[in-house]
Design a protein around this motif. Structure first.
Motif, short mmCIF file in Angstrom:
data_model
loop_
_atom_site.label_atom_id
_atom_site.label_comp_id
_atom_site.label_asym_id
_atom_site.label_seq_id
_atom_site.Cartn_x
_atom_site.Cartn_y
_atom_site.Cartn_z
N ILE A 1 32.21 -14.80 75.90
CA ILE A 1 31.90 -15.15 74.52
C ILE A 1 30.65 -16.01 74.59
O ILE A 1 30.67 -17.13 75.07
CB ILE A 1 33.08 -15.88 73.87
CG1 ILE A 1 34.27 -14.90 73.82
CG2 ILE A 1 32.70 -16.37 72.48
CD1 ILE A 1 35.55 -15.50 73.34
N ARG B 1 41.73 -7.77 72.48
CA ARG B 1 43.13 -8.24 72.55
C ARG B 1 44.09 -7.07 72.40
O ARG B 1 45.06 -6.94 73.14
CB ARG B 1 43.42 -9.25 71.42
CG ARG B 1 42.96 -10.64 71.68
CD ARG B 1 43.76 -11.37 72.71
NE ARG B 1 45.15 -11.55 72.31
CZ ARG B 1 46.12 -11.85 73.16
NH1 ARG B 1 45.86 -12.00 74.44
NH2 ARG B 1 47.36 -12.01 72.73
N LEU C 1 42.75 -15.65 67.18
CA LEU C 1 42.84 -14.23 67.52
C LEU C 1 43.93 -13.98 68.56
O LEU C 1 44.20 -12.84 68.92
CB LEU C 1 41.50 -13.72 68.05
CG LEU C 1 40.29 -13.94 67.11
CD1 LEU C 1 39.00 -13.49 67.79
CD2 LEU C 1 40.48 -13.21 65.80
N LEU D 1 36.50 -8.90 69.49
CA LEU D 1 37.47 -9.69 70.29
C LEU D 1 38.91 -9.30 69.96
O LEU D 1 39.77 -9.24 70.84
CB LEU D 1 37.25 -11.19 70.04
CG LEU D 1 35.94 -11.73 70.65
CD1 LEU D 1 35.65 -13.14 70.13
CD2 LEU D 1 36.03 -11.74 72.17
N SER D 2 39.16 -8.98 68.69
CA SER D 2 40.50 -8.52 68.30
C SER D 2 40.81 -7.17 68.95
O SER D 2 41.94 -6.93 69.41
CB SER D 2 40.61 -8.39 66.78
OG SER D 2 40.54 -9.65 66.20
N ASP E 1 31.65 -10.67 68.33
CA ASP E 1 32.27 -11.38 67.22
C ASP E 1 33.77 -11.04 67.12
O ASP E 1 34.32 -10.32 67.96
CB ASP E 1 31.53 -11.12 65.91
CG ASP E 1 31.62 -9.66 65.51
OD1 ASP E 1 32.30 -8.87 66.22
OD2 ASP E 1 31.02 -9.30 64.49
N GLU E 2 34.41 -11.56 66.06
CA GLU E 2 35.87 -11.48 65.96
C GLU E 2 36.42 -10.05 65.98
O GLU E 2 37.43 -9.79 66.65
CB GLU E 2 36.36 -12.23 64.72
CG GLU E 2 36.31 -13.74 64.83
CD GLU E 2 34.99 -14.35 64.38
OE1 GLU E 2 33.94 -13.67 64.45
OE2 GLU E 2 35.01 -15.52 63.96
N ARG F 1 37.11 -20.25 66.23
CA ARG F 1 37.09 -18.85 65.79
C ARG F 1 37.91 -17.95 66.71
O ARG F 1 38.44 -16.93 66.27
CB ARG F 1 35.63 -18.36 65.72
CG ARG F 1 34.88 -18.97 64.54
CD ARG F 1 33.38 -18.71 64.58
NE ARG F 1 33.02 -17.30 64.48
CZ ARG F 1 31.76 -16.87 64.35
NH1 ARG F 1 30.76 -17.75 64.28
NH2 ARG F 1 31.51 -15.59 64.26
N VAL F 2 38.01 -18.33 67.98
CA VAL F 2 38.64 -17.44 68.96
C VAL F 2 40.15 -17.69 69.07
O VAL F 2 40.93 -16.74 69.19
CB VAL F 2 37.96 -17.63 70.34
CG1 VAL F 2 38.74 -16.94 71.44
CG2 VAL F 2 36.53 -17.10 70.27
#
Ligand SMILES: [Zn+2]
Ligand SMILES: [Zn+2]
Length: 274
Positions: free
Chosen positions: A198, A223, A256, A219-220, A215-216, A252-253
């Motif tokens: 990140i 996951r 998630l 990253l999602s 970004d999110e 922000r992380v």
């Protein structure tokens, strides 16, 4: 708190003049427990001998800095850029030292009018929307090859060209068309037990909402695919930016579903709780 900055440059990189002392003092002042020095070993269009000299010096100076700052963990790393350009060059850099971590990244592209670092390209009107889409797809294809075939511990700044394409030149890139390509890269990272970086170089300490790479949504997806291992790196080229944006990145992380971040010693991952 994220206590380790795992991506930093010094005067041993072609694009930084910063001293090891300044980096270490800044890290200490920010309350960090450790830094990883990851100077550039780019393999595209550079003199391999000069690169080897600079990296050997970086590793030597990182070792010495660790002795001068015993209260700070100073890891010996390297950022290998553009593996696709020279597999032998990559092996040569890897054989130089007993690294703590190896970051893999793509900085240069040969696509259309570009045969250089994408950070140096003018993506103005001479580039059509289709060419911009093609360029980004090409970037992802190189990263997939790297993730599947080259030797690294951390995949750096995924989506970095968007910083220029969107952030600087206000071009449109339809990420929904690249979901499968991005998922393939993330899956390759997971399969090999590597970490996803990140990169906080697009964040600041004052104004929230900057560009985190990735970004999110990505990253999602990581996951969802089973990805657990992440590192945080400021990619600072000056002491003032060591650990930049770490507080925002953690905020922000964490929602998630990530509970740990990873640091590397002798290229072995160590997972630490936030
Ligand atoms: Zn980089
Ligand atoms: Zn870097």
């Amino acid at each position: 708190m994220i206590a380790y900055d795992q991506h930093l440059h010094t005067h041993c990189s072609h694009d930084s003049k910063e001293s090891f002392d300044a980096i270490c003092l800044a890290a200490r002042a920010r309350g960090l427990s450790g830094v990883a020095i990851t100077d550039h070993a780019d393999l595209f269009g550079v003199d391999p001998e000069e690169t080897r000299d600079r990296i050997a010096r970086s590793v030597r100076e990182a070792t010495e800095a660790g002795e001068r700052y015993p209260d700070l963990s100073v890891s010996r790393g390297v950022e290998i850029g553009d593996y696709f350009a020279s597999r032998d060059g990559g092996r040569s850099v890897l054989s130089l030292a007993d690294y703590d971590l190896v970051i893999g990244s793509v900085h240069c592209l040969s696509f259309g009018k570009l045969n250089d670092a994408y950070s140096r390209c003018d993506f103005g009107e001479t580039w059509s929307d289709g060419e911009i889409e093609g360029l980004f797809a090409h970037y992802l294809s190189l990263l997939l090859t790297m993730a599947e075939t080259n030797d690294f511990d951390v995949l750096a700044h995924l989506t970095c060209p968007l910083r220029y394409l969107i952030g600087k030149y206000r071009r449109k890139v339809d990420l929904s068309r690249r979901r499968d390509a991005i998922a393939a890269i993330l899956s390759a990272v997971i399969r090999r037990g590597a970490a996803l970086e990140i990169n906080t170089s697009g964040l600041s300490d004052g104004e929230p909402g900057g560009m985190m790479m990735p970004d999110e949504p990505i990253l999602s997806l990581y996951r969802d695919l089973g990805g657990k291992r992440i590192t945080f790196g400021s990619d600072a080229h000056t002491a003032a930016r060591v650990g930049i944006g770490f507080r925002e990145a953690e905020e922000r992380v964490a929602p998630l579903g990530f509970t740990h971040y990873t640091v590397y010693r002798k290229r072995e991952p160590i997972d630490l709780p936030f």
